[in-house]
Design a protein around this motif. Structure first.
Motif, PDB file in Angstrom:
ATOM      1  N   ALA A 791       5.777 -13.201  -6.449  1.00  0.00           N
ATOM      2  CA  ALA A 791       5.904 -14.377  -7.316  1.00  0.00           C
ATOM      3  C   ALA A 791       4.808 -14.478  -8.361  1.00  0.00           C
ATOM      4  N   GLY A 792       3.898 -13.499  -8.379  1.00  0.00           N
ATOM      5  CA  GLY A 792       2.797 -13.558  -9.329  1.00  0.00           C
ATOM      6  C   GLY A 792       3.019 -12.686 -10.544  1.00  0.00           C
ATOM      7  N   LYS A 793       1.949 -12.465 -11.292  1.00  0.00           N
ATOM      8  CA  LYS A 793       2.026 -11.695 -12.530  1.00  0.00           C
ATOM      9  C   LYS A 793       1.379 -10.318 -12.399  1.00  0.00           C
ATOM     10  N   VAL A 794       1.005  -9.965 -11.165  1.00  0.00           N
ATOM     11  CA  VAL A 794       0.316  -8.707 -10.924  1.00  0.00           C
ATOM     12  C   VAL A 794       1.122  -7.887  -9.918  1.00  0.00           C
ATOM     13  N   ASP A 795       1.307  -6.594 -10.191  1.00  0.00           N
ATOM     14  CA  ASP A 795       1.931  -5.711  -9.216  1.00  0.00           C
ATOM     15  C   ASP A 795       1.027  -5.613  -7.988  1.00  0.00           C
ATOM     16  N   GLY A 796       1.622  -5.466  -6.820  1.00  0.00           N
ATOM     17  CA  GLY A 796       0.784  -5.356  -5.632  1.00  0.00           C
ATOM     18  C   GLY A 796       1.570  -5.051  -4.377  1.00  0.00           C
ATOM     19  N   ASP A 797       0.842  -4.712  -3.328  1.00  0.00           N
ATOM     20  CA  ASP A 797       1.415  -4.484  -2.006  1.00  0.00           C
ATOM     21  C   ASP A 797       1.382  -5.785  -1.203  1.00  0.00           C
ATOM     22  N   GLU A 798       2.377  -5.954  -0.369  1.00  0.00           N
ATOM     23  CA  GLU A 798       2.368  -7.016   0.630  1.00  0.00           C
ATOM     24  C   GLU A 798       2.553  -6.375   1.996  1.00  0.00           C
ATOM     25  N   VAL A 799       1.838  -6.875   2.984  1.00  0.00           N
ATOM     26  CA  VAL A 799       2.039  -6.443   4.361  1.00  0.00           C
ATOM     27  C   VAL A 799       2.873  -7.506   5.057  1.00  0.00           C
ATOM     28  N   VAL A 800       4.146  -7.196   5.261  1.00  0.00           N
ATOM     29  CA  VAL A 800       5.070  -8.110   5.934  1.00  0.00           C
ATOM     30  C   VAL A 800       4.802  -8.018   7.431  1.00  0.00           C
ATOM     31  N   GLN A 801       4.476  -9.145   8.043  1.00  0.00           N
ATOM     32  CA  GLN A 801       4.126  -9.166   9.464  1.00  0.00           C
ATOM     33  C   GLN A 801       5.138 -10.000  10.234  1.00  0.00           C
ATOM     34  N   LEU A 802       5.578  -9.463  11.368  1.00  0.00           N
ATOM     35  CA  LEU A 802       6.529 -10.143  12.237  1.00  0.00           C
ATOM     36  C   LEU A 802       5.840 -10.519  13.545  1.00  0.00           C
ATOM     37  N   TYR A 803       5.819 -11.803  13.860  1.00  0.00           N
ATOM     38  CA  TYR A 803       5.273 -12.305  15.117  1.00  0.00           C
ATOM     39  C   TYR A 803       6.397 -13.002  15.882  1.00  0.00           C
ATOM     40  N   ILE A 804       6.320 -12.928  17.210  1.00  0.00           N
ATOM     41  CA  ILE A 804       7.362 -13.525  18.043  1.00  0.00           C
ATOM     42  C   ILE A 804       6.751 -14.534  19.010  1.00  0.00           C
ATOM     43  N   THR A 805       7.336 -15.721  19.038  1.00  0.00           N
ATOM     44  CA  THR A 805       7.025 -16.708  20.061  1.00  0.00           C
ATOM     45  C   THR A 805       8.067 -16.567  21.167  1.00  0.00           C
ATOM     46  N   LYS A 806       7.597 -16.325  22.388  1.00  0.00           N
ATOM     47  CA  LYS A 806       8.495 -16.032  23.501  1.00  0.00           C
ATOM     48  C   LYS A 806       8.507 -17.191  24.502  1.00  0.00           C
TER      49      LYS A 806
END
Length: 885
Positions: A791-806
């Protein structure tokens, strides 16, 4: 593991220069295979047979004495069988280590901060190529190899970094079993390669299992993990490297687990490793750990060496690494005695030997010519490999805090670069490292990236004490009247100052530099030193070898060194202004590159120069933290907050903290760059410093990566693989192996920076996730997909993290998946993560792992749901299923 045996590499280099990658491993038929009956063959030389068949045939032809000798890490040649000598000991934690010039990647903890499994595989592939190149370069004419020039790599370290006080935590991939598993799997796949017949190298999962400090009692301690913690925390990464990465070697630990030494622990090595997980490779002891089984001053599980080696080999230990530092041998004679005394069946010995020779055969050591013929002996420390190291260093950088100062809007006119790690080689390489031919420190990187700016560098302070500038040549003299400048220098062959000097000359001071020449030598400087001021002085020899310093009639410091590198041990003495004192410095040198010099701390305010520089600057960059000279393996460190390589405090060392506060008081824009292998409680800095960068020990290209981050040449996307606590006081006792109250999974208090944290120069939005099914049968897997937008004006990497509540889980939401993705400004990408049964499972108090029925919540975002904005999806699981160990 540490190693102190010294050897001359020059003959090996000469022999290696005559060899090419297609070298014939066996140029002629061994003597034992020449006189066979007509039609008979030595099966072990037949490439058409399986490695198991070949290894069994070879072992069947050995005498007991030959067999016993092959069970040590320095396996001798057996000329009559055509078996070349082989040394199993090779270190590859973050590049080829201790073997001369090599590409040096960020320390393991830094690479884990990339959260990038494919990148780890790429790094592993580069490292394995460099191992092959070193092997070819130094291969003996009979096909043998020596220390650190082989193909069996004693990495990765996948122990869980359960407590930030552990000095060796820098060698791990952090505190989470899942992240550790994925990063370890990537590295192992890269090291071992994907050839259908041969392994490029053999990787080793270590230290198996339940090992993470303290360093001070690792040879004596028995740890007692609960059944829950064993299955939930300490074993999953080992299991994954076996079942998913097909790792071919494991290393058993120094300590005991549940009262049984790790290297004699049948429950771990046989029941878990081989039976439950299907491990097909070999187990090597940590160096000296086999002796721990019986030593009176260690675990003393057995009374004699014979009983000790018998217990270890019968339990599943196949190869014994000796530790010459502690006079722990490879136990050849005790093995022979144990067999003759009936303590150790020869069939058990044969089983271990077959495993070992299967490994050597699968590396191509018994072929007519070596595999991977495309790899040349010069394929190490190359520009292409350096580029991979730089890429990984950039991926490892974590932006901890940013109030808008970064990226810099324009190049400052004057940049003051201050701090003990600003121009530090040590802070680049961490521990277990190779020698970078052109290391780029942070100040080097800033000079190169901001050529129009005036760069002023001032050390200002040492890591744990005053700044230590080199003793100037003007302070030395040859005579007691100090009329003739210089020092007498006596050079010796070898590292022990033994025999007659090979060269005696007058040097201007106590310093010595070299590059490109693989050397093992030692020097003694003698003369006099004149004190410029009255007061207390500290002396140290800045070196990667050992050293001793005398001033007057006092031995000020003795750190002759026993391992990969000595600590930064210094000694103090009191001198009077204008007085002249006898001085003697002794040091040894090993390797292809070095810059050694006598350094001192002088009386007075060493920080004043740094503060003055800051006042005149437009930007101040303070580069501090730690180094592997103060945190590491069984070390001698005399400083507040440190003990034996471990830490007793998580705070930034007091001398650095004091100078940082003085720099902040100048009101100049200030960036704090941390270089360290473990978490730091920089609470004051978080409140007062506008920008903080965690650079770890970033490898040979680290300075470039830091400078480019400051300039905004890329958007940082590293994420913390460990929790940064506010204080060590928040944690249970260091020696307590219970996980309750530790790591992001079980810690309930307030943290400084959470596991998974890391800022960016852009922002990302997450859509509502979609599941491949909203109702899942226990034991099945599903996919979860989420659209991520830059959503910004700069190219970049994102680390998508998945957490689970059990359901019914006492832990915080637990990491179950991640992916690092690159997004152009304004771009949206769908990211799909697979969730398997183990990710949904819980471990009960008895250590049984089950997937239970109930409602689960899946959180996707750039961090933990407690600390980052996440998108959630609900999942219903029906039924219950127990999963295998």
């Amino acid at each position: 593991m540490q190693f102190n045996r010294r050897f001359n590499l020059a003959p090996l280099a000469l022999l290696g220069s005559l060899l090419v990658s297609s070298v014939a491993v066996h140029a002629e038929t061994p003597a034992a295979c020449k006189d066979l009956k007509k039609g008979a063959t030595c099966k072990y030389l037949e490439p058409s047979l399986t490695p198991q068949e070949r290894a069994a045939d070879l072992v069947s032809r050995m005498t007991l004495e030959e067999k016993a000798a092959q069970l040590g890490h320095t396996a001798p040649a057996i000329p009559r069988l055509g078996v070349p000598q082989y040394n199993w000991w090779n270190e590859g934690l973050h590049g080829v280590a201790r073997a001369g010039f090599a590409t040096v990647f960020p320390q393991a903890i830094g690479m884990a901060a990339s959260w990038d499994e494919p990148m780890m595989q790429k790094v592993g592939d580069v490292v394995s190529t460099e191992f092959r190149a070193k092997y070819i370069e130094h291969l003996h004419p009979n096909g043998g190899s020596d220390f650190y020039r082989g193909l069996t790599v004693w990495s990765p370290n996948i122990n869980i970094f359960r407590d930030p006080r552990w000095g060796r935590g820098q060698e791990t991939y952090g505190e989470d079993p899942y992240l550790t598993s994925r990063i370890g799997i990537g590295y192992i796949k890269g090291l071992q390669g994907d050839d259908p017949k041969f392994f490029k190298t053999i990787a080793t999962s270590k230290h198996f299992a339940v090992h993470s400090g303290p360093e001070s009692n690792r040879h004596k301690e028995s740890v007692y993990p609960t059944p829950h913690d064993l299955e939930d925390t300490y074993l999953p990464a080992f299991r994954a490297t076996v079942t998913e990465a097909n790792v071919q070697s494991a290393m058993c630990v120094y300590n005991a687990v549940n009262g049984v030494p790790g290297c004699a622990n049948e429950e771990l090595m046989e029941n878990y490793l081989r039976k439950s997980w299907g491990f097909k490779g070999y187990v090597v002891s940590d160096c000296g750990a086999a002796a721990n089984i019986y030593r009176e001053d260690s675990l003393h599980y057995k009374k004699t060496p014979e009983e000790g080696v018998a217990a270890g080999i019968k339990a599943g230990m196949d190869l014994i690494c000796g530790d010459y530092r502690n006079h722990m041998t490879t136990e050849v004679q005790p093995i022979i005695n144990a067999v003759k005394q009936g303590l150790l069946p020869q069939a058990v010995v044969d089983k271990s030997l077959v495993r070992l020779f299967v490994g050597r055969i699968q590396l191509g050591m018994f072929e007519p010519s070596l595999p991977f013929a495309n790899i040349k002996k010069t394929d190490y420390d190359t520009a292409a490999n350096h580029a991979v190291s730089l890429d990984m260093a950039k991926k490892a950088m974590v932006l901890l805090k940013n109030d808008g100062l970064l990226p810099l809007k324009k190049a400052p006119k004057t940049i003051a670069v201050i701090g003990p790690n600003a121009d530090s080689y040590d802070a680049l390489v961490g521990n277990y490292y190779g020698k970078p031919s052109n290391p780029v420190t942070v100040v080097d990187g800033i000079r190169a990236r901001f050529p129009e700016s005036k760069i002023v560098y001032v050390e200002g302070t040492g890591l744990v004490g005053p700044a230590e500038p080199p003793v100037p040549d003007s302070a030395f003299c040859l005579d007691a009247a100090c009329k003739t400048p210089g020092l007498k220098a006596e050079h010796y062959a070898g590292a022990k100052l033994a025999g007659a000097a090979t060269l005696t000359q007058t040097d201007t001071g106590a310093h010595f530099e070299w590059k490109g020449e693989e050397r093992e030598s030692s020097i003694r400087w003698t003369g006099f030193i004149k004190a410029p001021a009255s007061g207390d002085y500290q002396f140290r020899f800045s070196s990667e070898g050992g050293y001793r310093v005398w001033v007057g009639d006092k031995l000020v410091v003795d750190e002759w060194g026993v391992g990969d590198a000595p600590s930064m041990l210094a000694g103090s003495t009191t001198l009077k202004a204008g007085e002249i004192y006898p001085v003697k410095v002794e040091a040894f040198q090993i390797g292809p590159i070095g810059d050694q010099k006598l350094v001192w701390s002088l009386p007075g305010d060493a920080g004043k120069e740094a503060v003055d520089a800051a006042k005149k600057a437009d930007l101040v960059v303070f580069v501090g933290g730690l180094s592997a000279r103060v945190e590491g393996e069984e070390m001698k460190v005399k400083a507040d907050g440190f003990a034996g390589g471990d830490r007793t405090s998580l705070d930034l060392p007091a001398p650095q903290q004091k100078l940082l506060e003085r720099l902040h008081a100048t009101k100049k824009p200030l960036v704090l760059v941390l270089m360290n292998g473990s978490a730091l409680s920089v609470n004051w800095a978080d409140k007062n410093v506008p920008a903080i960068v965690e650079a770890w020990y970033p490898g040979s290209e680290g300075g470039t990566a830091v400078a480019q981050l400051l300039a905004g040449d890329y958007s940082p996307a590293g994420r913390l693989p460990v929790t940064f606590y506010k204080s060590a006081d928040q944690l249970p006792a260091f020696g307590d192996y219970k996980m309750d109250g530790r790591t992001y999974r079980y810690f309930k208090g307030d943290v400084l920076y959470p596991f998974g944290h890391g800022l960016s120069y852009t922002s990302f939005n997450y859509a509502v996730p979609s599941l491949s099914t909203k109702t899942l049968k226990a034991g099945d897997a599903l996919d979860v997909t989420v659209d991520v937008t830059n959503a910004g004006k700069v190219d970049g990497d994102e680390v998508v993290q998945l957490y689970i509540t059990k359901p019914n889980d006492t832990a915080n939401p637990v990491l179950a998946g991640f992916a690092r993705v690159n997004l152009k400004a304004g771009q949206t990408k769908p990211v799909t993560l697979k969730v398997d049964a183990r990710a949904l499972s819980l471990v009960d108090a008895k250590g049984v792992r089950k997937v239970q029925a109930g409602d689960y919540t899946l959180h996707l975002g750039g961090g933990q749901p407690k600390y980052a904005k996440t998108a959630a999806a609900r999942l219903s699981v029906t039924g219950e299923v127990e999963l295998p160990k």
